[in-house]
Write an enzyme that holds these catalytic residues in place. Structure first.
Site, PDB file in Angstrom:
ATOM      1  N   ARG A  30      -1.094  -9.468  -1.583  1.00  0.00           N
ATOM      2  CA  ARG A  30      -1.007 -10.479  -2.646  1.00  0.00           C
ATOM      3  C   ARG A  30      -2.334 -11.218  -2.784  1.00  0.00           C
ATOM      4  NH1 ARG A  30       3.639 -11.599  -4.997  1.00  0.00           N
ATOM      5  NH2 ARG A  30       5.610 -10.943  -4.078  1.00  0.00           N
ATOM      6  N   ARG A  31      -2.928 -11.581  -1.657  1.00  0.00           N
ATOM      7  CA  ARG A  31      -4.215 -12.285  -1.687  1.00  0.00           C
ATOM      8  C   ARG A  31      -5.324 -11.386  -2.228  1.00  0.00           C
ATOM      9  NH1 ARG A  31      -3.615 -15.033   4.251  1.00  0.00           N
ATOM     10  NH2 ARG A  31      -2.078 -16.602   3.646  1.00  0.00           N
ATOM     11  N   ALA A  52       7.106  -0.388  -0.045  1.00  0.00           N
ATOM     12  CA  ALA A  52       7.266   0.098   1.325  1.00  0.00           C
ATOM     13  C   ALA A  52       7.888  -0.985   2.209  1.00  0.00           C
ATOM     14  CB  ALA A  52       5.913   0.538   1.892  1.00  0.00           C
ATOM     15  N   VAL A  54       9.770  -3.583   1.138  1.00  0.00           N
ATOM     16  CA  VAL A  54      11.145  -3.831   0.693  1.00  0.00           C
ATOM     17  C   VAL A  54      12.063  -2.706   1.173  1.00  0.00           C
ATOM     18  CG1 VAL A  54      12.637  -3.994  -1.339  1.00  0.00           C
ATOM     19  CG2 VAL A  54      10.494  -5.277  -1.261  1.00  0.00           C
ATOM     20  N   GLU A  58      15.236  -3.142   3.694  1.00  0.00           N
ATOM     21  CA  GLU A  58      16.590  -2.801   3.267  1.00  0.00           C
ATOM     22  C   GLU A  58      17.319  -1.947   4.304  1.00  0.00           C
ATOM     23  OE1 GLU A  58      15.882  -2.748  -1.580  1.00  0.00           O
ATOM     24  OE2 GLU A  58      15.790  -0.874  -0.453  1.00  0.00           O
ATOM     25  N   GLY A  96       1.806   5.679   5.069  1.00  0.00           N
ATOM     26  CA  GLY A  96       1.676   6.765   4.113  1.00  0.00           C
ATOM     27  C   GLY A  96       1.878   6.296   2.685  1.00  0.00           C
ATOM     28  N   ARG A 104       4.598   9.392   1.789  1.00  0.00           N
ATOM     29  CA  ARG A 104       5.768   8.720   2.358  1.00  0.00           C
ATOM     30  C   ARG A 104       6.918   9.679   2.629  1.00  0.00           C
ATOM     31  NH1 ARG A 104       7.140   8.879  -2.857  1.00  0.00           N
ATOM     32  NH2 ARG A 104       9.254   8.395  -3.514  1.00  0.00           N
TER      33      ARG A 104
END
Length: 145
Positions: A30-31, A52, A54, A58, A96, A104
């Protein structure tokens, strides 16, 4: 009793630390890309890191429930080893996905496979408990006889 759950507790703490690392990666992204909360979209590089994290968070409650059920009802050592495999696969998945969406896939399939094994081990352990506790049928004795 603690000698029966110490490995499960250690893997749980490692999992929590891994989740914290993933959360920090989103904060850094974010920064880096100038994306303030609550926005969740931006450059593809940011969105991959965000997704990735989130996705990993989950699945974390499912992983924890299966880890502890498998460890308590089947075998602490096996469940803990599977837990370490899962955490390593999730780290590889995160790294990944951060690099490229196609990177991934292998780790996500591997981690899903580990979850399925944990489901099977948990179910076997719980089934054995119910049969031995409520029906008086000890499957382990029957198999070794």
């Amino acid at each position: 009793m603690l000698d029966q759950i110490h490995w499960l507790a250690a893997v749980t703490v490692l999992g929590v630390l891994e989740q914290a690392y993933f959360f920090l990666q989103v904060i850094y992204a974010r920064r880096l890309f100038g994306i303030s909360p609550p926005k969740t979209s931006g450059p593809p590089e940011f969105e991959r890191i965000f997704r990735a994290q989130v996705n990993s968070s989950e699945y974390f409650p499912i992983f924890l429930a299966l880890l502890w059920q498998a460890g308590l009802f089947f075998h602490q050592g096996l469940a803990s080893a599977l837990g370490l495999f899962y955490l390593c696969a999730r780290y590889c998945y995160f790294m990944g996905y951060k690099a490229s969406p196609s990177e991934r896939l292998a780790p996500i399939y591997f981690s899903a496979g580990v979850l399925w094994i944990l489901i099977a081990v948990s179910a076997l352990g719980i089934l054995h408990f119910f049969l031995s506790h409520y029906v008086g049928l000890n499957i382990l004795q029957l198999l070794t006889a």
